[in-house]
Design a protein around this motif. Structure first.
Motif, mmCIF file in Angstrom:
data_model
loop_
_atom_site.group_PDB
_atom_site.id
_atom_site.type_symbol
_atom_site.label_atom_id
_atom_site.label_comp_id
_atom_site.label_asym_id
_atom_site.label_seq_id
_atom_site.Cartn_x
_atom_site.Cartn_y
_atom_site.Cartn_z
ATOM 1 N N TYR A 25 0.828 -1.203 0.000
ATOM 2 C CA TYR A 25 0.000 0.000 0.000
ATOM 3 C C TYR A 25 0.865 1.256 0.000
ATOM 4 N N VAL A 26 1.914 1.247 0.817
ATOM 5 C CA VAL A 26 2.783 2.419 0.945
ATOM 6 C C VAL A 26 3.670 2.624 -0.279
ATOM 7 N N ILE A 27 4.256 1.542 -0.792
ATOM 8 C CA ILE A 27 5.240 1.724 -1.867
ATOM 9 C C ILE A 27 4.657 1.591 -3.276
ATOM 10 N N VAL A 28 3.418 1.093 -3.402
ATOM 11 C CA VAL A 28 2.826 0.970 -4.735
ATOM 12 C C VAL A 28 1.554 1.807 -4.868
ATOM 13 N N VAL A 29 0.568 1.550 -4.021
ATOM 14 C CA VAL A 29 -0.730 2.211 -4.174
ATOM 15 C C VAL A 29 -0.625 3.722 -3.974
ATOM 16 N N MET A 30 0.002 4.153 -2.902
ATOM 17 C CA MET A 30 0.073 5.595 -2.635
ATOM 18 C C MET A 30 0.810 6.368 -3.738
ATOM 19 N N PRO A 31 1.977 5.912 -4.204
ATOM 20 C CA PRO A 31 2.613 6.636 -5.311
ATOM 21 C C PRO A 31 1.774 6.639 -6.592
ATOM 22 N N VAL A 32 1.064 5.554 -6.866
ATOM 23 C CA VAL A 32 0.250 5.495 -8.080
ATOM 24 C C VAL A 32 -0.892 6.499 -8.007
ATOM 25 N N ILE A 33 -1.558 6.589 -6.856
ATOM 26 C CA ILE A 33 -2.692 7.514 -6.794
ATOM 27 C C ILE A 33 -2.243 8.980 -6.757
ATOM 28 N N ARG A 34 -0.986 9.226 -6.507
ATOM 29 C CA ARG A 34 -0.475 10.603 -6.560
ATOM 30 C C ARG A 34 -0.123 11.025 -7.980
ATOM 31 N N ASN A 35 -0.215 10.113 -8.920
ATOM 32 C CA ASN A 35 0.065 10.408 -10.318
ATOM 33 C C ASN A 35 -0.959 11.424 -10.830
ATOM 34 N N PRO A 36 -0.498 12.532 -11.450
ATOM 35 C CA PRO A 36 -1.429 13.559 -11.931
ATOM 36 C C PRO A 36 -2.452 13.046 -12.947
ATOM 37 N N GLU A 37 -2.132 11.989 -13.667
ATOM 38 C CA GLU A 37 -3.073 11.434 -14.640
ATOM 39 C C GLU A 37 -4.306 10.840 -13.964
ATOM 40 N N LEU A 38 -4.184 10.502 -12.696
ATOM 41 C CA LEU A 38 -5.296 9.890 -11.958
ATOM 42 C C LEU A 38 -6.008 10.886 -11.055
ATOM 43 N N LYS A 39 -5.796 12.170 -11.295
ATOM 44 C CA LYS A 39 -6.341 13.212 -10.419
ATOM 45 C C LYS A 39 -7.835 13.021 -10.134
ATOM 46 N N ASP A 40 -8.608 12.710 -11.176
ATOM 47 C CA ASP A 40 -10.056 12.579 -11.000
ATOM 48 C C ASP A 40 -10.470 11.285 -10.301
ATOM 49 N N GLN A 41 -9.644 10.253 -10.377
ATOM 50 C CA GLN A 41 -10.004 8.963 -9.803
ATOM 51 C C GLN A 41 -9.269 8.638 -8.504
ATOM 52 N N LYS A 42 -8.314 9.459 -8.113
ATOM 53 C CA LYS A 42 -7.424 9.062 -7.019
ATOM 54 C C LYS A 42 -8.141 8.814 -5.703
ATOM 55 N N LEU A 43 -9.090 9.649 -5.340
ATOM 56 C CA LEU A 43 -9.756 9.447 -4.054
ATOM 57 C C LEU A 43 -10.657 8.218 -4.075
ATOM 58 N N ARG A 44 -11.294 7.972 -5.196
ATOM 59 C CA ARG A 44 -12.136 6.772 -5.307
ATOM 60 C C ARG A 44 -11.272 5.513 -5.255
ATOM 61 N N LEU A 45 -10.129 5.554 -5.950
ATOM 62 C CA LEU A 45 -9.196 4.426 -5.927
ATOM 63 C C LEU A 45 -8.681 4.185 -4.510
ATOM 64 N N LEU A 46 -8.342 5.248 -3.818
ATOM 65 C CA LEU A 46 -7.872 5.135 -2.432
ATOM 66 C C LEU A 46 -8.961 4.533 -1.542
ATOM 67 N N GLN A 47 -10.178 5.009 -1.709
ATOM 68 C CA GLN A 47 -11.278 4.518 -0.893
ATOM 69 C C GLN A 47 -11.553 3.033 -1.160
ATOM 70 N N LEU A 48 -11.574 2.644 -2.419
ATOM 71 C CA LEU A 48 -11.860 1.245 -2.751
ATOM 72 C C LEU A 48 -10.758 0.301 -2.285
ATOM 73 N N THR A 49 -9.505 0.710 -2.454
ATOM 74 C CA THR A 49 -8.410 -0.159 -1.992
ATOM 75 C C THR A 49 -8.392 -0.235 -0.463
ATOM 76 N N ALA A 50 -8.692 0.866 0.191
ATOM 77 C CA ALA A 50 -8.735 0.867 1.657
ATOM 78 C C ALA A 50 -9.841 -0.057 2.167
ATOM 79 N N LEU A 51 -11.003 -0.008 1.544
ATOM 80 C CA LEU A 51 -12.101 -0.882 1.967
ATOM 81 C C LEU A 51 -11.767 -2.359 1.723
ATOM 82 N N GLN A 52 -11.153 -2.650 0.589
ATOM 83 C CA GLN A 52 -10.776 -4.035 0.301
ATOM 84 C C GLN A 52 -9.744 -4.542 1.304
ATOM 85 N N PHE A 53 -8.738 -3.726 1.589
ATOM 86 C CA PHE A 53 -7.715 -4.145 2.555
ATOM 87 C C PHE A 53 -8.303 -4.276 3.952
#
Length: 164
Positions: A25-53
């Motif tokens: 989560y720290v070394i893969v998911v967090m850097p990926v969601i900080r990618n500017p290309e994912l600006k519109d989806q980053k919070l949803r991606l964070l929320q879904l991965t957090a719920l799954q974990f």
């Protein structure tokens, strides 16, 4: 002896899933969601991965509890009238159990209070959002440090080395 090894395998696999998942989560998911290309989806991606974990985490905690009790039982800690717990290795197990309780309570708070409130205040109250975001991030880091400490204590105790 067979049950000891079964409990040990489940305990180790649970630790691998828990600690590995947190590090992933720290070394893969967090850097990926900080990618500017994912600006519109980053919070949803964070929320879904957090719920799954989170869902996986409480199954893993259950396995930790059952396998940990099984390991202590097979090592003789329950029928030694407490004398084994007064040894140096016994103190290591007590420290490990105490840290696990702290981890469990901290995870409950992170997963069911600060995490959800972060997303609740996302669009309604920027001040509360930032407060809960920082608190949630703190508890996530804290849980990782506690998890690594428990892992190190477990490895040391299994090798017969005590810090006490």
């Amino acid at each position: 002896m067979l049950f000891y090894y079964i409990f040990l395998i489940f305990h180790i696999f649970s630790a691998m899933i828990w600690v590995g998942g947190m590090i992933f989560y720290v070394i893969v998911v967090m850097p990926v969601i900080r990618n500017p290309e994912l600006k519109d989806q980053k919070l949803r991606l964070l929320q879904l991965t957090a719920l799954q974990f989170r869902n996986i985490s409480y199954y893993v905690f259950s396995v930790f509890i059952v396998s940990g009790i099984g390991l202590l039982y097979n090592k003789g800690y329950f029928y030694s009238n407490g004398t084994l717990l007064t040894t140096n290795i016994g103190y290591m197990f007590i420290a490990k159990i105490g840290l696990f309780i702290i981890l469990f309570l901290s995870s409950l708070y992170h997963d069911f209070v600060t995490g959800p409130k972060t997303f609740i205040y996302l669009n309604t109250d920027p001040v509360q959002y930032e407060r809960y975001r920082k608190t949630s991030a703190f508890y996530g880091r804290f849980n990782l440090i506690i998890s690594l400490s428990i892992t190190i204590l477990g490895i040391l105790a299994s090798r017969g080395f005590s810090l006490f």
